[in-house]
Design a protein around this motif. Structure first.
Motif, PDB file in Angstrom:
ATOM      1  N   ASP A  78      74.128  88.369  65.384  1.00 26.62           N
ATOM      2  CA  ASP A  78      73.521  87.460  64.450  1.00 26.62           C
ATOM      3  C   ASP A  78      74.005  87.656  63.031  1.00 26.62           C
ATOM      4  O   ASP A  78      73.895  88.802  62.277  1.00 26.62           O
ATOM      5  CB  ASP A  78      72.127  87.765  64.417  1.00 26.62           C
ATOM      6  N   PRO A  79      74.711  86.717  62.295  1.00 24.74           N
ATOM      7  CA  PRO A  79      75.632  87.045  61.203  1.00 24.74           C
ATOM      8  C   PRO A  79      74.387  87.130  59.780  1.00 24.74           C
ATOM      9  O   PRO A  79      74.776  87.638  59.045  1.00 24.74           O
ATOM     10  CB  PRO A  79      76.124  85.653  60.871  1.00 24.74           C
ATOM     11  N   GLN A  80      73.059  86.928  60.244  1.00 32.96           N
ATOM     12  CA  GLN A  80      72.211  87.002  59.147  1.00 32.96           C
ATOM     13  C   GLN A  80      71.890  88.391  58.912  1.00 32.96           C
ATOM     14  O   GLN A  80      71.219  88.916  58.093  1.00 32.96           O
ATOM     15  CB  GLN A  80      70.973  86.296  59.392  1.00 32.96           C
ATOM     16  N   LEU A  81      71.772  89.235  60.303  1.00 33.14           N
ATOM     17  CA  LEU A  81      71.498  90.476  60.342  1.00 33.14           C
ATOM     18  C   LEU A  81      72.521  91.664  60.301  1.00 33.14           C
ATOM     19  O   LEU A  81      72.298  92.691  60.016  1.00 33.14           O
ATOM     20  CB  LEU A  81      70.809  90.811  61.608  1.00 33.14           C
ATOM     21  N   ASP A  82      73.794  90.984  60.538  1.00 36.08           N
ATOM     22  CA  ASP A  82      75.160  91.956  60.632  1.00 36.08           C
ATOM     23  C   ASP A  82      76.077  91.380  59.608  1.00 36.08           C
ATOM     24  O   ASP A  82      76.704  90.319  60.051  1.00 36.08           O
ATOM     25  CB  ASP A  82      75.499  91.852  62.076  1.00 36.08           C
ATOM     26  N   ALA A  83      76.360  92.076  58.567  1.00 35.97           N
ATOM     27  CA  ALA A  83      77.132  91.554  57.501  1.00 35.97           C
ATOM     28  C   ALA A  83      78.561  92.056  57.910  1.00 35.97           C
ATOM     29  O   ALA A  83      79.464  92.031  56.950  1.00 35.97           O
ATOM     30  CB  ALA A  83      76.914  92.276  56.176  1.00 35.97           C
ATOM     31  N   ALA A  84      79.215  92.618  58.989  1.00 32.90           N
ATOM     32  CA  ALA A  84      80.195  93.111  59.386  1.00 32.90           C
ATOM     33  C   ALA A  84      81.426  92.235  59.096  1.00 32.90           C
ATOM     34  O   ALA A  84      82.534  92.628  58.310  1.00 32.90           O
ATOM     35  CB  ALA A  84      80.609  93.488  60.575  1.00 32.90           C
ATOM     36  N   VAL A  85      81.442  90.897  59.238  1.00 32.43           N
ATOM     37  CA  VAL A  85      82.355  89.960  59.024  1.00 32.43           C
ATOM     38  C   VAL A  85      82.724  89.753  57.624  1.00 32.43           C
ATOM     39  O   VAL A  85      83.910  90.000  57.109  1.00 32.43           O
ATOM     40  CB  VAL A  85      82.276  88.618  59.806  1.00 32.43           C
ATOM     41  N   HIS A 129      77.457  88.831  50.938  1.00 30.20           N
ATOM     42  CA  HIS A 129      76.597  88.111  51.293  1.00 30.20           C
ATOM     43  C   HIS A 129      76.900  86.759  50.560  1.00 30.20           C
ATOM     44  O   HIS A 129      76.346  85.851  50.804  1.00 30.20           O
ATOM     45  CB  HIS A 129      75.003  88.691  50.644  1.00 30.20           C
ATOM     46  N   GLN A 130      77.325  86.961  49.292  1.00 32.62           N
ATOM     47  CA  GLN A 130      77.576  85.768  48.430  1.00 32.62           C
ATOM     48  C   GLN A 130      78.672  84.931  49.295  1.00 32.62           C
ATOM     49  O   GLN A 130      78.651  83.666  49.414  1.00 32.62           O
ATOM     50  CB  GLN A 130      78.338  86.282  46.989  1.00 32.62           C
ATOM     51  N   ASP A 131      79.720  85.754  49.764  1.00 32.90           N
ATOM     52  CA  ASP A 131      80.706  85.016  50.556  1.00 32.90           C
ATOM     53  C   ASP A 131      80.312  84.205  51.820  1.00 32.90           C
ATOM     54  O   ASP A 131      80.557  83.178  52.060  1.00 32.90           O
ATOM     55  CB  ASP A 131      81.705  86.050  51.219  1.00 32.90           C
ATOM     56  N   TYR A 132      78.982  85.013  52.316  1.00 30.11           N
ATOM     57  CA  TYR A 132      78.266  84.083  53.686  1.00 30.11           C
ATOM     58  C   TYR A 132      77.681  82.955  53.043  1.00 30.11           C
ATOM     59  O   TYR A 132      77.646  81.982  53.718  1.00 30.11           O
ATOM     60  CB  TYR A 132      77.289  85.317  54.039  1.00 30.11           C
ATOM     61  N   ARG A 133      77.048  82.930  51.923  1.00 29.34           N
ATOM     62  CA  ARG A 133      76.279  81.898  51.551  1.00 29.34           C
ATOM     63  C   ARG A 133      77.184  80.823  50.952  1.00 29.34           C
ATOM     64  O   ARG A 133      77.250  79.700  51.286  1.00 29.34           O
ATOM     65  CB  ARG A 133      75.247  82.172  50.010  1.00 29.34           C
ATOM     66  N   ASN A 134      78.383  81.071  50.302  1.00 30.59           N
ATOM     67  CA  ASN A 134      79.345  80.122  50.147  1.00 30.59           C
ATOM     68  C   ASN A 134      79.917  79.616  51.340  1.00 30.59           C
ATOM     69  O   ASN A 134      80.273  78.346  51.446  1.00 30.59           O
ATOM     70  CB  ASN A 134      80.382  80.759  49.223  1.00 30.59           C
ATOM     71  N   GLU A 135      80.104  80.340  52.288  1.00 31.23           N
ATOM     72  CA  GLU A 135      80.756  79.649  53.592  1.00 31.23           C
ATOM     73  C   GLU A 135      79.767  78.826  54.309  1.00 31.23           C
ATOM     74  O   GLU A 135      80.232  77.757  54.914  1.00 31.23           O
ATOM     75  CB  GLU A 135      81.388  80.927  54.571  1.00 31.23           C
ATOM     76  N   HIS A 136      78.510  79.067  54.419  1.00 30.92           N
ATOM     77  CA  HIS A 136      77.565  78.189  55.049  1.00 30.92           C
ATOM     78  C   HIS A 136      77.388  77.125  54.139  1.00 30.92           C
ATOM     79  O   HIS A 136      76.946  76.020  54.625  1.00 30.92           O
ATOM     80  CB  HIS A 136      76.474  79.072  55.469  1.00 30.92           C
ATOM     81  N   TYR A 182      80.773  83.753  63.827  1.00 30.77           N
ATOM     82  CA  TYR A 182      80.089  84.352  65.214  1.00 30.77           C
ATOM     83  C   TYR A 182      81.667  84.470  65.894  1.00 30.77           C
ATOM     84  O   TYR A 182      81.561  85.713  66.532  1.00 30.77           O
ATOM     85  CB  TYR A 182      79.393  83.462  65.719  1.00 30.77           C
ATOM     86  N   SER A 183      82.586  83.651  65.916  1.00 29.22           N
ATOM     87  CA  SER A 183      83.685  83.872  66.525  1.00 29.22           C
ATOM     88  C   SER A 183      84.579  84.985  66.171  1.00 29.22           C
ATOM     89  O   SER A 183      85.343  85.782  66.849  1.00 29.22           O
ATOM     90  CB  SER A 183      84.399  82.485  66.432  1.00 29.22           C
ATOM     91  N   ILE A 184      84.410  85.308  64.784  1.00 33.61           N
ATOM     92  CA  ILE A 184      85.294  86.294  64.325  1.00 33.61           C
ATOM     93  C   ILE A 184      84.677  87.713  64.609  1.00 33.61           C
ATOM     94  O   ILE A 184      85.369  88.603  65.120  1.00 33.61           O
ATOM     95  CB  ILE A 184      85.476  86.450  62.623  1.00 33.61           C
ATOM     96  N   ALA A 185      83.360  87.784  64.542  1.00 35.96           N
ATOM     97  CA  ALA A 185      82.443  88.690  65.028  1.00 35.96           C
ATOM     98  C   ALA A 185      82.781  89.255  66.548  1.00 35.96           C
ATOM     99  O   ALA A 185      83.301  90.327  66.911  1.00 35.96           O
ATOM    100  CB  ALA A 185      81.283  88.865  64.813  1.00 35.96           C
ATOM    101  N   VAL A 186      82.960  88.464  67.462  1.00 38.02           N
ATOM    102  CA  VAL A 186      82.976  88.419  68.937  1.00 38.02           C
ATOM    103  C   VAL A 186      84.473  88.763  69.063  1.00 38.02           C
ATOM    104  O   VAL A 186      84.903  89.628  70.082  1.00 38.02           O
ATOM    105  CB  VAL A 186      82.601  87.220  69.616  1.00 38.02           C
ATOM    106  N   ASP A 187      85.482  87.754  68.471  1.00 43.92           N
ATOM    107  CA  ASP A 187      86.960  87.783  68.950  1.00 43.92           C
ATOM    108  C   ASP A 187      87.566  88.995  68.431  1.00 43.92           C
ATOM    109  O   ASP A 187      88.367  89.605  69.050  1.00 43.92           O
ATOM    110  CB  ASP A 187      87.449  86.656  68.654  1.00 43.92           C
ATOM    111  N   VAL A 188      87.398  89.429  66.980  1.00 40.69           N
ATOM    112  CA  VAL A 188      87.898  90.609  66.579  1.00 40.69           C
ATOM    113  C   VAL A 188      87.193  91.751  66.463  1.00 40.69           C
ATOM    114  O   VAL A 188      87.755  92.766  66.598  1.00 40.69           O
ATOM    115  CB  VAL A 188      88.233  89.996  64.851  1.00 40.69           C
ATOM    116  N   LEU A 189      85.934  91.813  66.132  1.00 38.64           N
ATOM    117  CA  LEU A 189      85.226  93.025  65.916  1.00 38.64           C
ATOM    118  C   LEU A 189      84.548  93.443  66.980  1.00 38.64           C
ATOM    119  O   LEU A 189      83.877  94.667  67.076  1.00 38.64           O
ATOM    120  CB  LEU A 189      84.303  92.655  64.799  1.00 38.64           C
ATOM    121  N   GLY A 190      84.583  92.723  68.140  1.00 43.21           N
ATOM    122  CA  GLY A 190      84.043  93.471  69.383  1.00 43.21           C
ATOM    123  C   GLY A 190      82.477  93.270  69.491  1.00 43.21           C
ATOM    124  O   GLY A 190      82.260  93.951  70.201  1.00 43.21           O
TER     125      GLY A 190
END
Length: 590
Positions: A128-135, A16-23, A114-122
């Motif tokens: 929604d990246p705020q609800l799903d931390a998979a990436v 989640h820290q990575d997510y904050r940093n990225e945004h 979003y593009s990573i989740a759709v293109d790579v993780l199916g």
């Protein structure tokens, strides 16, 4: 369910820290983003090392040594993907390949979760990246896996791959020769190794092999690097959609094949045959059982050594002589018992080909292979009956195949009587509702016609001989297609999808009973052709069709031919006067 035993409670927090940093960094320019990323330790970098976001080099950097070349970067990526560590983690291999593809094509600046989740993780369009931390979680583990790799087996690599904190675009760092040492190991942080069930996020299961150890360190200075085989990869087979498969697979050595446009697979060893005519994208060919590296068949296609399997044992019946194939090596070894293949695929429609030759029992009804696809029972195969006897190659074709929701094609094999088995598996991008066309030239090598269609070398035949004429062929845009023919009293058993109806096109040219080779003429060669009991040609005379003119192409088309109960088009060529011949065969589903 498989789960990495090294998952710890602080991983999601770090993700989640990575997510904050990225945004936080997403709205800034490439130059300003560099001020917020983690910087690798200076003692491991060439002075003045830059990142892909920098457009130019200032005069103050004039003393900077050269960064890795594109070839070095691709070579390092390929080397990383070829390791056992990354073979056992197809999901991370897929992610790394995707991120590096974006880096190589200059598309990394705007890369988003979003593009990573759709293109790579199916993930679907509702991700929604705020609800799903998979990436973020997967990228966090990729960073850790790279760190461990460069701290261990790759500690002497001069080029290393790093994915900075808060970013997804990788960096390829170059270290000087003096700094490359087998003793170098990054400073370690956060070494808690507590299992964390919360990492199974938003329906995505962690399927890493339970024996894989991943420590939770934050060493970002050195990174996974390579692309040697990457260059070859881009030229051979397309890297399929990768999701982790269970990893009882053995270590494979060699180079990798992949495609530039997709996130790719757990490293696969391929070597593009120099003379191959194929430009397939997404084709996967796997030889089951114990194999000595990859295999290039008579058509120049690369078959990968065994992978993506769970269970079963290998067998080797190399003493058997296998007929109806020009590649008996494919059918002499395999995997048997009760086993599963889980093959990662891109979303889409595929055609599945399973290769068999019965080399254990000698009669029908003594062994059957039960097959299920994605959990659904599909077929019970009596291989000896299907092929027409023992030691005869046969191929089963299944169209309209798609990966399951987890991005894997699940193939489960078991048997009654002796154990179930398979010799090889082939997955090809397909056409919804129809089987891919089959085109055979009687030549020894593939042939590309004037329309760009590929004709496979002669196969599926029994008996007869091959002959080549030198005379030019008229009446066709592809005269080279007619220079070689099979002659004698022979048959073809061409595999097709069961239940379909097909158009069969036969190509002929009379090159022998023509001047100056022969004084023959009309009536010199007469033969019959049958398909699955239906008469296609009776008392057929090629010269009669051309008005006595030799060396001229003759094409006969037959519609609405049903497949046999075994999924075959059994063509029988029976001589009446002299030998029967054929120069090419084409099969398309109606």
């Amino acid at each position: 369910m498989y789960k990495d035993s090294s998952q710890s409670d602080n991983h999601v927090e770090e993700a989640h820290q990575d997510y904050r940093n990225e945004h936080l960094s997403s709205d800034r320019s490439a130059t300003s983003r560099l001020n917020h990323q983690s910087t690798p330790p200076a003692n491991h970098l060439i002075k003045g090392e830059t990142t892909p976001g920098i457009d130019g080099i200032t005069s103050s950097n004039a003393e900077i040594l050269d960064r890795p070349t594109n070839q070095e970067e691709r070579a390092e990526l390929a080397a990383v993907l070829a390791t056992e560590t990354f073979k056992r983690s197809p999901k991370l291999s897929r992610l790394l390949s995707y991120l590096c593809d974006k880096y190589f094509t200059g598309e990394g600046t705007g890369l988003k979760e979003y593009s990573i989740a759709v293109d790579v993780l199916g993930r679907d369009s509702e991700f929604d990246p705020q609800l799903d931390a998979a990436v973020r979680v997967d990228t966090h583990y990729l960073r850790k896996r790279l760190k461990d790799y460069y701290a261990g087996e790759a500690r002497d690599h001069r080029v290393q791959i790093v994915i900075p904190k808060g970013q997804y675009i990788p960096q390829f760092l170059l270290r000087s020769e003096s700094e490359v040492s087998p003793q170098i190991r990054p400073a370690e942080e956060d070494d808690e190794e507590v299992a964390d069930k919360s990492l199974i996020v938003a329906g995505e299961r962690s399927r890493e092999h339970p024996t894989i150890h991943i420590s939770n360190r934050r060493w970002l200075a050195l990174g996974l690097a390579t692309a040697t085989a990457g260059a070859l990869l881009w030229m051979t087979i397309a890297r399929p959609w990768q999701h982790p498969a269970k990893s009882e697979n053995r270590v494979q050595n060699g180079t990798i094949g992949a495609a530039a446009s997709h996130a790719v697979n757990a490293a696969r060893n391929t070597e593009a045959p120099p003379a191959s005519l194929y430009a397939e994208s997404g084709a996967i060919r796997i030889l089951a059982g114990e194999r000595n590296g990859d295999y290039v068949d008579k058509a120049g296609r690369v078959w990968l050594s065994d992978r993506y399997f769970t269970g079963g044992t290998t067998f080797n019946h190399s003493s058997r002589e296998i007929v109806r194939t020009e590649d008996p090596d494919i059918f002499q070894r395999g995997r048997e018992g009760q086993f599963v293949y889980e093959i990662p695929l891109n979303p889409g429609t595929y055609e599945l080909h399973l290769y068999f030759a019965e080399t254990v029992v000698n009669g029908e009804g003594l062994r059957s292979v039960n097959l299920s696809i994605n959990g659904l029972p599909i077929s019970i195969l009596d291989i000896a009956s299907d092929a027409g006897g023992a030691n005869i190659a046969t191929v089963k074709i299944f169209k309209n195949i798609s990966p399951a929701k987890d991005g894997l094609l699940h193939l489960a094999f078991q048997g009654s009587g002796p154990a179930g088995f398979v010799n090889a598996l082939e997955v090809l991008p397909g056409t919804p509702g129809k089987m891919l066309p089959v085109r055979l030239t009687m030549q020894e090598n593939p042939y590309r016609d004037h329309l760009g269609q590929i004709w496979m070398p002669d196969q599926y035949f029994l008996s007869g001989r091959r002959s080549t004429a030198k005379a030019p062929i008229e009446g066709t845009a592809d005269p080279a297609l007619y220079t070689t023919h099979r002659f004698g009293n022979f048959t073809y058993s061409i595999p097709v999808a069961e239940g379909g109806r097909y158009t069969v096109t036969l190509h002929f040219a009379e090159t022998w009973f023509t001047s100056p080779d022969s004084l023959g003429g009309v009536g010199s060669r007469i033969f019959d052709v049958y398909c699955n009991g239906r008469t296609l040609l009776k008392d057929f005379d090629i010269l009669k069709e051309t008005g006595g003119v030799g060396n001229r192409a003759v094409v006969k088309v037959f519609h609405n031919i049903p497949a046999s109960a075994q999924g075959k088009l059994n063509l029988t060529f029976i001589p009446t006067v002299n030998y029967a011949i054929v120069t090419a065969i084409e099969v398309t589903e109606e």
